[in-house]
Design a protein around this motif. Structure first.
Motif, PDB file in Angstrom:
ATOM      1  N   GLY A  18     -81.313 124.301  47.856  1.00  0.00           N
ATOM      2  CA  GLY A  18     -81.901 125.632  47.958  1.00  0.00           C
ATOM      3  C   GLY A  18     -81.397 126.580  46.893  1.00  0.00           C
ATOM      4  N   PRO A  19     -81.467 127.850  47.165  1.00  0.00           N
ATOM      5  CA  PRO A  19     -81.153 128.878  46.163  1.00  0.00           C
ATOM      6  C   PRO A  19     -79.650 129.157  46.025  1.00  0.00           C
ATOM      7  CG  PRO A  19     -81.855 129.910  48.178  1.00  0.00           C
ATOM      8  CD  PRO A  19     -81.977 128.431  48.400  1.00  0.00           C
ATOM      9  N   THR A  20     -78.834 128.118  46.020  1.00  0.00           N
ATOM     10  CA  THR A  20     -77.400 128.331  45.908  1.00  0.00           C
ATOM     11  C   THR A  20     -77.045 128.831  44.514  1.00  0.00           C
ATOM     12  OG1 THR A  20     -77.013 126.032  45.276  1.00  0.00           O
ATOM     13  CG2 THR A  20     -76.868 126.564  47.619  1.00  0.00           C
ATOM     14  N   GLY A  21     -75.974 129.585  44.437  1.00  0.00           N
ATOM     15  CA  GLY A  21     -75.497 130.091  43.159  1.00  0.00           C
ATOM     16  C   GLY A  21     -75.350 131.598  43.170  1.00  0.00           C
ATOM     17  N   THR A  22     -74.997 132.132  42.020  1.00  0.00           N
ATOM     18  CA  THR A  22     -74.838 133.572  41.848  1.00  0.00           C
ATOM     19  C   THR A  22     -76.057 134.107  41.124  1.00  0.00           C
ATOM     20  OG1 THR A  22     -72.448 133.368  41.785  1.00  0.00           O
ATOM     21  CG2 THR A  22     -73.379 135.376  40.843  1.00  0.00           C
ATOM     22  N   TRP A  23     -76.557 135.233  41.618  1.00  0.00           N
ATOM     23  CA  TRP A  23     -77.766 135.856  41.077  1.00  0.00           C
ATOM     24  C   TRP A  23     -77.452 137.291  40.670  1.00  0.00           C
ATOM     25  CZ3 TRP A  23     -82.263 132.913  41.002  1.00  0.00           C
ATOM     26  CH2 TRP A  23     -82.197 131.715  41.706  1.00  0.00           C
ATOM     27  N   GLN A  24     -78.013 137.730  39.540  1.00  0.00           N
ATOM     28  CA  GLN A  24     -77.836 139.108  39.067  1.00  0.00           C
ATOM     29  C   GLN A  24     -79.199 139.677  38.735  1.00  0.00           C
ATOM     30  OE1 GLN A  24     -75.128 138.643  35.762  1.00  0.00           O
ATOM     31  NE2 GLN A  24     -73.372 138.945  37.102  1.00  0.00           N
ATOM     32  N   GLY A  25     -79.368 140.974  39.005  1.00  0.00           N
ATOM     33  CA  GLY A  25     -80.662 141.565  38.723  1.00  0.00           C
ATOM     34  C   GLY A  25     -80.660 143.073  38.794  1.00  0.00           C
ATOM     35  N   THR A  26     -81.867 143.606  38.931  1.00  0.00           N
ATOM     36  CA  THR A  26     -82.055 145.050  38.976  1.00  0.00           C
ATOM     37  C   THR A  26     -83.076 145.400  40.056  1.00  0.00           C
ATOM     38  OG1 THR A  26     -83.802 144.928  37.311  1.00  0.00           O
ATOM     39  CG2 THR A  26     -81.575 145.374  36.519  1.00  0.00           C
ATOM     40  N   PHE A  27     -83.057 146.656  40.466  1.00  0.00           N
ATOM     41  CA  PHE A  27     -84.072 147.183  41.367  1.00  0.00           C
ATOM     42  C   PHE A  27     -84.426 148.577  40.908  1.00  0.00           C
ATOM     43  CE2 PHE A  27     -79.940 148.076  43.088  1.00  0.00           C
ATOM     44  CZ  PHE A  27     -80.006 149.403  43.453  1.00  0.00           C
ATOM     45  N   TRP A  28     -85.643 149.023  41.252  1.00  0.00           N
ATOM     46  CA  TRP A  28     -86.120 150.321  40.783  1.00  0.00           C
ATOM     47  C   TRP A  28     -87.263 150.795  41.660  1.00  0.00           C
ATOM     48  CZ3 TRP A  28     -86.930 145.579  38.888  1.00  0.00           C
ATOM     49  CH2 TRP A  28     -88.245 145.138  38.816  1.00  0.00           C
ATOM     50  N   SER A  29     -87.447 152.093  41.661  1.00  0.00           N
ATOM     51  CA  SER A  29     -88.583 152.702  42.338  1.00  0.00           C
ATOM     52  C   SER A  29     -89.092 153.853  41.480  1.00  0.00           C
ATOM     53  CB  SER A  29     -88.182 153.238  43.723  1.00  0.00           C
ATOM     54  OG  SER A  29     -89.253 153.994  44.271  1.00  0.00           O
ATOM     55  N   ALA A 116     -92.132 159.912  55.613  1.00  0.00           N
ATOM     56  CA  ALA A 116     -92.434 159.553  54.229  1.00  0.00           C
ATOM     57  C   ALA A 116     -92.081 158.086  53.991  1.00  0.00           C
ATOM     58  CB  ALA A 116     -91.648 160.440  53.270  1.00  0.00           C
ATOM     59  N   VAL A 117     -92.877 157.412  53.154  1.00  0.00           N
ATOM     60  CA  VAL A 117     -92.669 156.007  52.834  1.00  0.00           C
ATOM     61  C   VAL A 117     -92.609 155.860  51.318  1.00  0.00           C
ATOM     62  CG1 VAL A 117     -93.601 153.672  53.020  1.00  0.00           C
ATOM     63  CG2 VAL A 117     -93.881 155.279  54.917  1.00  0.00           C
ATOM     64  N   PHE A 118     -91.610 155.115  50.837  1.00  0.00           N
ATOM     65  CA  PHE A 118     -91.428 154.884  49.405  1.00  0.00           C
ATOM     66  C   PHE A 118     -91.299 153.386  49.163  1.00  0.00           C
ATOM     67  CE2 PHE A 118     -89.413 158.856  50.628  1.00  0.00           C
ATOM     68  CZ  PHE A 118     -90.132 159.764  49.858  1.00  0.00           C
ATOM     69  N   HIS A 119     -91.713 152.950  47.976  1.00  0.00           N
ATOM     70  CA  HIS A 119     -91.676 151.530  47.637  1.00  0.00           C
ATOM     71  C   HIS A 119     -90.924 151.306  46.337  1.00  0.00           C
ATOM     72  CE1 HIS A 119     -95.266 152.170  50.130  1.00  0.00           C
ATOM     73  NE2 HIS A 119     -94.877 151.044  50.702  1.00  0.00           N
ATOM     74  N   GLY A 120     -90.418 150.108  46.189  1.00  0.00           N
ATOM     75  CA  GLY A 120     -89.738 149.729  44.966  1.00  0.00           C
ATOM     76  C   GLY A 120     -89.808 148.225  44.778  1.00  0.00           C
ATOM     77  N   ALA A 121     -89.233 147.761  43.697  1.00  0.00           N
ATOM     78  CA  ALA A 121     -89.241 146.337  43.374  1.00  0.00           C
ATOM     79  C   ALA A 121     -87.859 145.905  42.923  1.00  0.00           C
ATOM     80  CB  ALA A 121     -90.265 146.070  42.272  1.00  0.00           C
ATOM     81  N   TRP A 122     -87.604 144.613  43.009  1.00  0.00           N
ATOM     82  CA  TRP A 122     -86.339 144.064  42.548  1.00  0.00           C
ATOM     83  C   TRP A 122     -86.570 142.672  41.975  1.00  0.00           C
ATOM     84  CZ3 TRP A 122     -84.152 139.674  44.839  1.00  0.00           C
ATOM     85  CH2 TRP A 122     -84.690 139.285  46.071  1.00  0.00           C
ATOM     86  N   THR A 123     -85.684 142.268  41.106  1.00  0.00           N
ATOM     87  CA  THR A 123     -85.735 140.940  40.513  1.00  0.00           C
ATOM     88  C   THR A 123     -84.300 140.486  40.235  1.00  0.00           C
ATOM     89  OG1 THR A 123     -86.675 139.579  38.742  1.00  0.00           O
ATOM     90  CG2 THR A 123     -86.016 141.803  38.161  1.00  0.00           C
ATOM     91  N   ALA A 124     -84.082 139.196  40.299  1.00  0.00           N
ATOM     92  CA  ALA A 124     -82.753 138.642  40.019  1.00  0.00           C
ATOM     93  C   ALA A 124     -82.894 137.268  39.376  1.00  0.00           C
ATOM     94  CB  ALA A 124     -81.923 138.536  41.298  1.00  0.00           C
ATOM     95  N   HIS A 125     -82.007 136.978  38.425  1.00  0.00           N
ATOM     96  CA  HIS A 125     -81.976 135.694  37.730  1.00  0.00           C
ATOM     97  C   HIS A 125     -80.680 134.978  38.069  1.00  0.00           C
ATOM     98  CE1 HIS A 125     -84.888 138.036  35.494  1.00  0.00           C
ATOM     99  NE2 HIS A 125     -85.313 136.926  34.944  1.00  0.00           N
ATOM    100  N   ARG A 126     -80.736 133.657  38.099  1.00  0.00           N
ATOM    101  CA  ARG A 126     -79.538 132.867  38.355  1.00  0.00           C
ATOM    102  C   ARG A 126     -78.563 133.057  37.191  1.00  0.00           C
ATOM    103  NH1 ARG A 126     -79.173 128.499  41.801  1.00  0.00           N
ATOM    104  NH2 ARG A 126     -81.441 128.247  41.748  1.00  0.00           N
ATOM    105  N   SER A 127     -77.316 133.354  37.538  1.00  0.00           N
ATOM    106  CA  SER A 127     -76.281 133.515  36.515  1.00  0.00           C
ATOM    107  C   SER A 127     -75.864 132.142  36.012  1.00  0.00           C
ATOM    108  CB  SER A 127     -75.058 134.220  37.094  1.00  0.00           C
ATOM    109  OG  SER A 127     -75.387 135.506  37.521  1.00  0.00           O
ATOM    110  N   PRO A 128     -75.551 132.028  34.723  1.00  0.00           N
ATOM    111  CA  PRO A 128     -75.077 130.742  34.217  1.00  0.00           C
ATOM    112  C   PRO A 128     -73.744 130.366  34.850  1.00  0.00           C
ATOM    113  CG  PRO A 128     -75.064 132.415  32.489  1.00  0.00           C
ATOM    114  CD  PRO A 128     -75.605 133.052  33.724  1.00  0.00           C
ATOM    115  N   ASP A 129     -73.515 129.072  35.023  1.00  0.00           N
ATOM    116  CA  ASP A 129     -72.228 128.614  35.566  1.00  0.00           C
ATOM    117  C   ASP A 129     -71.113 129.000  34.618  1.00  0.00           C
ATOM    118  OD1 ASP A 129     -73.388 127.466  37.794  1.00  0.00           O
ATOM    119  OD2 ASP A 129     -73.720 125.545  36.794  1.00  0.00           O
ATOM    120  N   PRO A 130     -69.949 129.388  35.191  1.00  0.00           N
ATOM    121  CA  PRO A 130     -68.823 129.790  34.323  1.00  0.00           C
ATOM    122  C   PRO A 130     -68.263 128.639  33.539  1.00  0.00           C
ATOM    123  CG  PRO A 130     -68.253 129.955  36.675  1.00  0.00           C
ATOM    124  CD  PRO A 130     -69.665 129.501  36.573  1.00  0.00           C
TER     125      PRO A 130
END
Length: 130
Positions: A18-29, A116-130
Motif C-alpha cells: 500500500g501507500p507506505t512511506g513518507t509523503w510531502q506536499g502542499t495545500f491551499w484554498s 459558511a463553507v470553504f474548499h481547498g485542495a492538497w497534493t503530496a509526493h512520496r519522498s525519496p528514501d534516505p
C-alpha cells in the motif's frame, strides 16, 4: 510568519504494498487565501498514519484528527472541530484524497459554525528514501 501546526494519528489496516512511506506536499484554498505544507508517514507495520501540516500566516494551534479511513488508494477523514483564531468561530474540516501513481491528490472542505463553507485542495509526493 506565524504557523499553525496540525498533528494527527489515525489507525488503518494497510497492506505491505500500500501507500507506505513518507509523503510531502502542499495545500491551499483560493477562497480563504490560506496555504501551507504537509508531511505524513504511512507505516504498514504499525498500522499508523502520522501527519504534520503547517499553515502559513496563522497562529499556532494544535488540531487533532477525529477519524480517518485509509486503504491502498484512498483516504478520507475529519478533524475535531477547532476555533479559528482569525474569525473566532468554530470550524469543522473534512478531507479526502486518492493515490494516483506516486502522488496523492485531494480536496478538503471547511464548514464554519455560522454556515459558511470553504474548499481547498492538497497534493503530496512520496519522498525519496534516505
Amino acid at each position: 510568519m506565524t504557523r499553525l501546526v496540525l498533528s494527527f494519528l489515525a489507525f488503518a489496516a494497510l497492506s505491505a504494498s500500500g501507500p507506505t512511506g513518507t509523503w510531502q506536499g502542499t495545500f491551499w484554498s483560493a477562497e480563504t487565501e490560506r496555504a501551507g505544507s504537509l508531511q505524513f508517514t504511512v507505516t504498514a507495520e504499525g498500522r499508523v498514519l502520522d501527519a504534520l501540516a503547517i499553515f502559513d500566516a496563522v497562529p499556532d494551534l494544535p488540531l487533532a484528527l477525529e477519524a480517518a479511513v485509509l486503504d491502498e488508494s484512498s483516504i478520507e477523514g475529519r478533524f475535531e472541530p477547532y476555533r479559528d483564531p482569525g474569525c473566532g468561530c468554530w470550524l469543522d474540516t473534512t478531507f479526502r484524497g486518492a493515490l494516483e501513481d506516486d502522488r496523492w491528490l485531494g480536496t478538503y472542505t471547511v464548514r464554519a459554525e455560522a454556515g459558511a463553507v470553504f474548499h481547498g485542495a492538497w497534493t503530496a509526493h512520496r519522498s525519496p528514501d534516505p
